[in-house]
Design an enzyme around this catalytic site. Structure first.
Site, PDB file in Angstrom:
ATOM      1  N   THR A 180       0.838  -1.197   0.000  1.00 60.18           N
ATOM      2  CA  THR A 180       0.000   0.000   0.000  1.00 60.18           C
ATOM      3  C   THR A 180       0.876   1.251   0.000  1.00 60.18           C
ATOM      4  O   THR A 180       2.004   1.248   0.478  1.00 60.18           O
ATOM      5  CB  THR A 180      -0.945   0.021   1.210  1.00 60.18           C
ATOM      6  OG1 THR A 180      -0.188   0.142   2.420  1.00 60.18           O
ATOM      7  CG2 THR A 180      -1.777  -1.253   1.259  1.00 60.18           C
ATOM      8  N   GLY A 181       0.341   2.315  -0.566  1.00 54.82           N
ATOM      9  CA  GLY A 181       1.091   3.567  -0.636  1.00 54.82           C
ATOM     10  C   GLY A 181       2.431   3.398  -1.324  1.00 54.82           C
ATOM     11  O   GLY A 181       3.466   3.837  -0.820  1.00 54.82           O
TER      12      GLY A 181
ATOM     13  N   THR B  84       3.456   4.236  -4.655  1.00 59.83           N
ATOM     14  CA  THR B  84       3.776   4.946  -5.902  1.00 59.83           C
ATOM     15  C   THR B  84       5.121   5.650  -5.837  1.00 59.83           C
ATOM     16  O   THR B  84       5.659   6.069  -6.866  1.00 59.83           O
ATOM     17  CB  THR B  84       2.687   5.976  -6.245  1.00 59.83           C
ATOM     18  OG1 THR B  84       2.569   6.915  -5.164  1.00 59.83           O
ATOM     19  CG2 THR B  84       1.347   5.294  -6.483  1.00 59.83           C
TER      20      THR B  84
ATOM     21  N   GLY C  91       7.605   2.712  -0.062  1.00 60.39           N
ATOM     22  CA  GLY C  91       6.654   1.749  -0.625  1.00 60.39           C
ATOM     23  C   GLY C  91       7.052   1.281  -2.008  1.00 60.39           C
ATOM     24  O   GLY C  91       6.994   0.087  -2.317  1.00 60.39           O
TER      25      GLY C  91
ATOM     26  N   TYR D  56       1.788  11.737  15.009  1.00 58.15           N
ATOM     27  CA  TYR D  56       2.397  10.724  14.133  1.00 58.15           C
ATOM     28  C   TYR D  56       2.999   9.598  14.966  1.00 58.15           C
ATOM     29  O   TYR D  56       2.784   8.415  14.681  1.00 58.15           O
ATOM     30  CB  TYR D  56       3.465  11.380  13.261  1.00 58.15           C
ATOM     31  CG  TYR D  56       4.303  10.398  12.466  1.00 58.15           C
ATOM     32  CD1 TYR D  56       3.808   9.807  11.305  1.00 58.15           C
ATOM     33  CD2 TYR D  56       5.592  10.068  12.871  1.00 58.15           C
ATOM     34  CE1 TYR D  56       4.581   8.904  10.578  1.00 58.15           C
ATOM     35  CE2 TYR D  56       6.370   9.175  12.147  1.00 58.15           C
ATOM     36  CZ  TYR D  56       5.862   8.599  11.011  1.00 58.15           C
ATOM     37  OH  TYR D  56       6.622   7.701  10.292  1.00 58.15           O
TER      38      TYR D  56
END
Length: 263
Positions: free
Chosen positions: A13-14, A16, A20, A154
């Site tokens: 996931t994530g 691009t 990742g 975070y």
């Protein structure tokens, strides 16, 4: 040591860009059929095409979905019924002082960084259990242990990722499915480059030098005294995704450059 993931389907996931994408590239080179994911149809498609030209040994599929919502996660699962390897990498970070951080920022970090992983793990773990083989890897952070004062929201979300991974490892005990978290330290991804862009322009230093300065100033316990590369993170993820890591589960694997000051 040869890692062969031929015949395994991996969702990152994530993926691009950044960590990742590096993970997807490593898994693809090891023979896995890789599914790239991002929010934008165009960006996700471009990342998939790029990956095909960078040594992918298996198939490459691009699926765009906004994993910040339950609907987005459900849409992805509807297009991809099962996976053998799930890398919960989708995540965001936003420096913001605690007293200036509204509920909306806390909630978005929670939805993207934690709940996307929860929802996808819940969707894909049953089929892994049935097959008696599977890998789930949460990309957490050293910030889950060293809560950063400049973005407490975070750090809290990454602590939660580590806890969920440990709990799921216990839940899947004896099934042939492993669940682990990986804790990168400061890593020179596109997101970090963007965060440091102003400092780079102001000083005229290279991005590597600016990142090293950031590490020395804000993460002074680092032993490597620099930011890691995305490939250095991807290396350990690829190992954990492989059959070679069958005895490693419930672990928090540190790729933090020795930053966490504990045995």
């Amino acid at each position: 040591m040869q890692i062969d993931l031929t015949g395994k389907t991996a969702l990152v996931t994530g993926s691009t860009e950044g960590i990742g994408y590096a993970i997807a590239r490593q898994l693809a080179k090891a023979g896995a059929d890789v599914v790239i994911n991002g929010r934008s149809e165009e960006k996700t498609a471009k990342a998939g095409e790029r990956l095909k030209g960078e040594g992918a040994q298996g198939t490459v599929t691009a699926i765009a979905a906004d994993l910040a919502t339950a609907e987005g996660c459900a849409a992805l699962v509807a297009k991809l019924a099962r996976v053998d390897i799930l890398v919960n990498n989708a995540g965001i970070f936003q420096p913001s002082d605690f007293f200036d951080t509204p509920d909306e920022v806390w909630d978005r970090h929670w939805q993207v960084n934690v709940m996307s992983a929860v929802r996808l793990s819940r969707a894909y773990l049953p089929s892994m259990e049935k097959a008696n083989w599977g890998r789930v890897i949460f990309i957490a952070s050293e910030s889950g242990f060293n809560i950063p004062v400049e973005m407490i929201h975070y750090g809290v979300s990454k602590t939660a990722d580590i806890a969920v991974a440990r709990g799921l490892a216990k839940r899947m005990a004896g099934t042939g499915v492993t669940v682990n978290s990986v804790l990168p330290g400061p890593t020179l991804s596109e997101g970090v480059e963007s965060m440091l862009a102003n400092e780079r322009e102001k000083t005229g230093k290279s991005i590597e030098e600016v990142a090293a300065d950031f590490v020395k100033q804000h993460r002074s316990s680092s032993l490597i005294r620099r930011a890691a590369s995305v490939d250095e993170i991807a290396n350990i993820v690829t190992y954990l995704a492989s059959p070679l890591a069958s005895a490693t589960t419930g672990a928090s694997m540190r790729v933090d450059g020795g930053l966490i000051d504990t045995l």
